[in-house]
Design an enzyme around this catalytic site. Sequence first.
Site, mmCIF file in Angstrom:
data_model
loop_
_atom_site.group_PDB
_atom_site.id
_atom_site.type_symbol
_atom_site.label_atom_id
_atom_site.label_comp_id
_atom_site.label_asym_id
_atom_site.label_seq_id
_atom_site.Cartn_x
_atom_site.Cartn_y
_atom_site.Cartn_z
ATOM 1 N N ASN A 155 3.980 5.786 4.411
ATOM 2 C CA ASN A 155 5.450 5.538 5.303
ATOM 3 C C ASN A 155 6.134 3.296 5.873
ATOM 4 O O ASN A 155 7.090 3.311 5.782
ATOM 5 C CB ASN A 155 5.677 5.942 6.186
ATOM 6 C CG ASN A 155 6.016 8.077 5.936
ATOM 7 O OD1 ASN A 155 6.112 7.974 4.687
ATOM 8 N ND2 ASN A 155 5.745 8.384 6.207
ATOM 9 N N VAL A 156 4.214 3.040 6.223
ATOM 10 C CA VAL A 156 4.791 1.883 7.332
ATOM 11 C C VAL A 156 4.837 1.005 5.273
ATOM 12 O O VAL A 156 6.574 0.008 5.641
ATOM 13 C CB VAL A 156 3.711 1.425 7.929
ATOM 14 C CG1 VAL A 156 3.823 0.399 8.035
ATOM 15 C CG2 VAL A 156 2.835 2.104 8.609
ATOM 16 N N GLU B 173 -0.140 -1.675 -6.740
ATOM 17 C CA GLU B 173 -0.774 -0.350 -7.589
ATOM 18 C C GLU B 173 0.195 0.965 -7.770
ATOM 19 O O GLU B 173 0.710 1.227 -8.679
ATOM 20 C CB GLU B 173 -1.931 -0.105 -6.523
ATOM 21 C CG GLU B 173 -2.441 0.844 -7.023
ATOM 22 C CD GLU B 173 -3.550 0.878 -5.598
ATOM 23 O OE1 GLU B 173 -4.492 0.760 -5.763
ATOM 24 O OE2 GLU B 173 -3.541 1.483 -4.667
ATOM 25 N N GLY C 91 0.807 -1.109 -0.095
ATOM 26 C CA GLY C 91 -0.192 -0.107 0.107
ATOM 27 C C GLY C 91 0.331 1.166 0.309
ATOM 28 O O GLY C 91 2.311 1.497 -0.273
ATOM 29 N N VAL C 92 0.174 2.284 -0.025
ATOM 30 C CA VAL C 92 0.770 3.741 0.200
ATOM 31 C C VAL C 92 0.767 4.432 0.998
ATOM 32 O O VAL C 92 0.524 4.086 2.226
ATOM 33 C CB VAL C 92 -0.145 4.595 -0.916
ATOM 34 C CG1 VAL C 92 0.330 5.773 -0.708
ATOM 35 C CG2 VAL C 92 -0.730 4.133 -2.074
#
Lengths: 498, 498
Positions: free
Chosen positions: B264-265, B287, B261-262
């Site tokens: 920092n983590v 993605e 996903g998008v």
Amino acid sequence: MHPRLAEKLMTAEEAAELIVDGDVIGASGFTLSGYPKAVAPFIAAKARRLHANGEPFSIALYTGASTGDEMDGELTRANALSHRIPYQSHPDLRNAINTGAVEFSDLHLSHVAQYVRSGFLKKPTVALVDAVDVTPEGHIYLSTSGGSTATYLMMADKIIIELNAYMGEGFKGFHDIFIPKPPPMRERIPIYKVDDRIGMPYVAVPPEKIAAIVQTNAPDGTRPLKDPADIDLTIAGHLVEFIKHERAQGRLPEGLPFQSGVGNVANAVLGTMAKDPTLGSVCLYTEVIQDSVFDLIDYDKLIFASGTALTLSIPGQERVKREMDMFKTKVLLRQQEISNHPEIIRRLGTVAMNTALEFDIFGNVNSTHVLGSHMMNGIGGSADFTRNAYLPIFMSPSVAKGGAISSVVPMVSHADHSEHSTKIFVTEQGLADVRGMAPVNRARHIIDRCAHPDYKPLLKEYLEYGLKHAPSKHTPQVLRRAFEFHLRYEQTGSMLPK
Amino acid sequence: MHPRLAEKLMTAEEAAELIVDGDVIGASGFTLSGYPKAVAPFIAAKARRLHANGEPFSIALYTGASTGDEMDGELTRANALSHRIPYQSHPDLRNAINTGAVEFSDLHLSHVAQYVRSGFLKKPTVALVDAVDVTPEGHIYLSTSGGSTATYLMMADKIIIELNAYMGEGFKGFHDIFIPKPPPMRERIPIYKVDDRIGMPYVAVPPEKIAAIVQTNAPDGTRPLKDPADIDLTIAGHLVEFIKHERAQGRLPEGLPFQSGVGNVANAVLGTMAKDPTLGSVCLYTEVIQDSVFDLIDYDKLIFASGTALTLSIPGQERVKREMDMFKTKVLLRQQEISNHPEIIRRLGTVAMNTALEFDIFGNVNSTHVLGSHMMNGIGGSADFTRNAYLPIFMSPSVAKGGAISSVVPMVSHADHSEHSTKIFVTEQGLADVRGMAPVNRARHIIDRCAHPDYKPLLKEYLEYGLKHAPSKHTPQVLRRAFEFHLRYEQTGSMLPK
């Protein structure tokens, strides 16, 4: 019978002795079709006997979906079940789940076989399977459901076959058995039309794994079919009008297959489609094929039906036996990971029609939990289809229990399908098409078109209150009030104020 | 420039005059990459001018996903947006959505292009597209994102191209453009490995539809990259340990691609995977490709990355320009309906790693709505991947706002991913693997492994209370108390009692 098979013949009682405490049984059976009926009562008897002696006995049971009283009922009443996967509908088992006596993992039906093969779920130790034939080479011909049976047969160390003479060998040929390879070397699933066959008519197992063959002769213990109620026909009428309207607008190409959920409303929808002379022929890429398939056949409206279960009334089962050859040209049974596979559902452009327990004004749907807590049956394939459908539709009568429960609520008490995935809602009041709408418009539409008149003012007041007091006007939910319908029902027995 | 193209050259201000009140703009752009930057501010200026004269002007804007201040910011501040689809992350636009000024339809990203083509959403009248090249034959080469741009170009009557010299013609070749046929004649999508190319490197449009070409030279206005915080690295550490454990157990075959996903983590997870010498090379079917792709390249750990957006910091964008040829052998951009397609995600056996806003003890996940009401960004592709993944994972720090908010709550205030679809949860406290568990066991595990110590006693007390007082012990939710964390936060500014 071939001697290599004959030597494995035993009684159901003897076969039940092969099951030991801690076994994980992977069984055939899907919505009360094709489940084993003979051995399970003796497993229950064994459990009772051992429990009476203070000895432990409990098993985990994986199936396709729900099974009948001989299995889910008997095993539950004998306290023989520790864990049940992935769907059920038996009143005694439901009760045991809700009292906490049985652990129930409620899974998307398309996932079960893959999770078993990948080791995400405990490996089945025994496969217990209703079949119409078995050969000395280990070719097993399944009966009236596909389920996840092929995977259970592949994974289990020990196989018990209930060789059921009711449908008999004439039933051979209904199944198309295909198990996808594990990733990353996985190929496409080459189904491009609902009637494409991609596998074998039987499951092949090493014959030495077959530990017992039990001869039986029993139809599926399905529930009797009711004539559709007026309210079901009204819902079906709204839906069929909508389908015709969408066709006329060019938004619903001819030839898209339908998936139809389980139950009376779904049965009424297909019946109405059969009888409507202005609606062309239909094909089904679905999970459960119910008696309405006969309406489609009798009105010469069925192109083809692909499913994983043939869940028919006793007269329906008798008719299949009489018209086996005709029926085989019209119907095909797959494993549930294929009937419910996202790749195929999306490719074919499936129109998904499922029943909601309740839905909220913003379009979230509850399919599983009464009051957010009490398990009904399970999610089944509803999300497999809804999530990947060309057009997903949810249906429900607008009220239940004589009006004490509204199916349209401020906030669902459990969300199985989020508002991102839902588009069309139908009750006997009307149909709401909320495609492209932002949440507040969705809410106005759903209240106007779908809610029962007794509940409309309450729902409107809630929406307007939210637009003034919620943290946001995007989805104006007010958490303090969101469950007030449900709490009133818990307190007074009705969602309506006194 | 070819004269047939040169005659379409105009300034951004002139191009903005082609947009009229009521237009539906289908624009390029996905998580601030490849969005048009020049024309939108002049559309905003036009809106302000018309509004000052008392004239109406508003447009609908469809994109891939979020765009930068030049588009979502400018158009919002000029009150030029009536409707926005399908994702956003700009503070001004978010605010306008939450005040009700802009209608926002928050859609699964894999659905958008199909909904546009099928007429489920209003047809785009104008396509506004950032591109690196265009030919007289109408071949348009997209810039740093795929999005749904090919479909918008196909459907719109009028095309405005921002010909962006920043990446320039050297960028040609990054894209693989493929639009599935409509059902029921739809074929397979023939991607079997993350680097399979199945389409064209450009979008072909009838050249007469190109109404304007505006020359620009600007990088993507992405947000600066932060070094990963300790908490992100701790989460990443738990996750990478788990992946290695699953490999050792034989439950996670080598070669399965990751989706990340998008944020920092997610960036920290890929960075940690890059630097771990005991973890083999990885491929991505994802993605958004972020700067962590450079870590994977620098540690020689990247097999290949397929995505729909190249969302890089300015130094990252500069590096791509310098190392364009190397980068093209490692990275490929697709249209978002393909990068997020259920068929491919399921076939490849994708491991999905997404960030949760909050999740509840039973495993339901909220990705979108703060306090059940306030829209953050949108669901994006999180459900496309979660629902079809081989193994879905959700990550979040266990608390936010200095401990005032617990990410683990009794009941999510909005459910975007139901407990049926979720399996693995990770916070800096630890990792909960709840595969195969019934709800109560899931709850015990999630509380033990993931909740912050300050909230553990509260969550345990809620669970035990539910086991005594809820309608069912299956999912012992108590609706009367389910939102007590959220309500306390609304009242006191903290989910912790005083």
